[in-house]
Design a protein around this motif. Structure first.
Motif, mmCIF file in Angstrom:
data_model
loop_
_atom_site.group_PDB
_atom_site.id
_atom_site.type_symbol
_atom_site.label_atom_id
_atom_site.label_comp_id
_atom_site.label_asym_id
_atom_site.label_seq_id
_atom_site.Cartn_x
_atom_site.Cartn_y
_atom_site.Cartn_z
ATOM 1 N N ASN A 69 0.861 -1.193 0.000
ATOM 2 C CA ASN A 69 0.000 0.000 0.000
ATOM 3 C C ASN A 69 0.891 1.236 0.000
ATOM 4 O O ASN A 69 1.078 1.888 1.022
ATOM 5 N N MET A 70 1.448 1.544 -1.168
ATOM 6 C CA MET A 70 2.420 2.636 -1.271
ATOM 7 C C MET A 70 1.820 3.973 -0.869
ATOM 8 O O MET A 70 2.424 4.744 -0.112
ATOM 9 N N GLN A 71 0.610 4.271 -1.337
ATOM 10 C CA GLN A 71 -0.007 5.566 -1.045
ATOM 11 C C GLN A 71 -0.313 5.706 0.440
ATOM 12 O O GLN A 71 -0.010 6.739 1.052
ATOM 13 N N GLY A 72 -0.915 4.689 1.038
ATOM 14 C CA GLY A 72 -1.239 4.742 2.456
ATOM 15 C C GLY A 72 0.000 4.829 3.326
ATOM 16 O O GLY A 72 0.036 5.569 4.317
ATOM 17 N N TYR A 73 1.034 4.071 2.965
ATOM 18 C CA TYR A 73 2.297 4.053 3.708
ATOM 19 C C TYR A 73 2.920 5.443 3.712
ATOM 20 O O TYR A 73 3.299 5.971 4.762
ATOM 21 N N ARG A 74 3.019 6.038 2.538
ATOM 22 C CA ARG A 74 3.699 7.330 2.431
ATOM 23 C C ARG A 74 2.887 8.461 3.060
ATOM 24 O O ARG A 74 3.456 9.414 3.604
ATOM 25 N N LYS A 75 1.570 8.374 3.000
ATOM 26 C CA LYS A 75 0.744 9.406 3.634
ATOM 27 C C LYS A 75 0.823 9.352 5.156
ATOM 28 O O LYS A 75 0.499 10.331 5.828
ATOM 29 N N ALA A 76 1.231 8.208 5.684
ATOM 30 C CA ALA A 76 1.332 8.066 7.135
ATOM 31 C C ALA A 76 2.591 8.709 7.693
ATOM 32 O O ALA A 76 2.746 8.838 8.909
#
Length: 242
Positions: A69-76
């Protein structure tokens, strides 16, 4: 836990810099990542933010894997690098607008937070300035503003005190305390061990890419009392064989 680094081996080539490194950062705590130059601090951070791919082991942020989950990971994650990275053709205002777009923030709420931070760091009259007009300390403040606009799960702060004046250091530490109270996890890499000793809840000490010790100051003092009472003496004792 917010950050879980598990048996991480990796680096920039086939020869690993990090060797079976494991540690975690819980919600609501500030963990100091302690190490000399070349110990592996920056390599560890680059793996966590996704610039490097582990050769072995895994990293989870908010229970997410980057590969899944690249997007979720980076937004965290909110990240403040040691050396400010700004776009020379963009004004301070445009850097804030870019942050809002990149993280898909609500514009009204984000600007309210941004104006509070700009006032705190005395940048509210500099919105139309370009990076060429800023000192190193002011560039660092721009990075802090853009990072703390976010409601991130994990804040990674690399050598934050370099270039900051005493007033800005105080303001940054107050911001960190606010984020901790709100439940964020914070990993801070620093050479300023006297400040780390006063502010961090726990410490992760690494040397030559390996974990040497971890725990609260009291736990480290109790376990390694022969090396001394302060953080610097304990770290040097562990790594230099004192």
């Amino acid at each position: 836990m917010v950050l879980n680094v598990s048996h991480l081996t990796g680096g920039y080539s086939l020869i690993p810099v990090l060797k079976d490194l494991s540690f975690e950062v819980q919600a609501g705590e500030l963990v100091g990542l302690i190490g000399l130059n070349g110990a592996g601090k920056s390599t560890t951070i680059n793996h966590i933010i996704g610039l490097l791919t582990p050769q072995a082991g895994e990293i989870k942020v908010d229970n997410l894997l980057l590969a899944e989950n690249m997007q979720g990971y980076r937004k965290a994650i909110a990240y403040i690098p040691e050396t400010p990275v700004l776009y020379p053709e963009l004004t301070l205002k445009e850097h804030i607008e870019m942050t809002i777009l990149a993280y898909e923030l609500d514009e009204k709420t984000a600007w309210e937070k941004a104006h509070e931070l700009l006032q705190l760091f005395r940048l509210e009259e500099r919105l139309d300035w370009f990076p060429a007009n800023f000192s190193k300390g002011m560039k660092q403040k721009v990075m802090i503003v853009c990072a703390f606009m976010l409601d991130a799960k994990l804040y990674i702060i690399d050598e934050p005190f370099v270039g900051l004046d005493p007033l800005a250091i105080r303001d940054l530490l107050q911001l960190i305390e606010q984020k901790k109270t709100q439940g964020a996890a914070i990993l801070m890499s620093t050479h300023v061990l006297s400040t780390a000793e006063q502010t961090c809840d726990r410490f992760v000490m690494i040397d030559q890419g390996q974990l040497k010790a971890s725990g609260t100051l009291a736990e480290l003092q109790n376990e390694y009392q022969t090396y001394g009472d302060n953080l610097a003496d304990i770290y040097l004792g562990l790594t230099q064989g004192a």
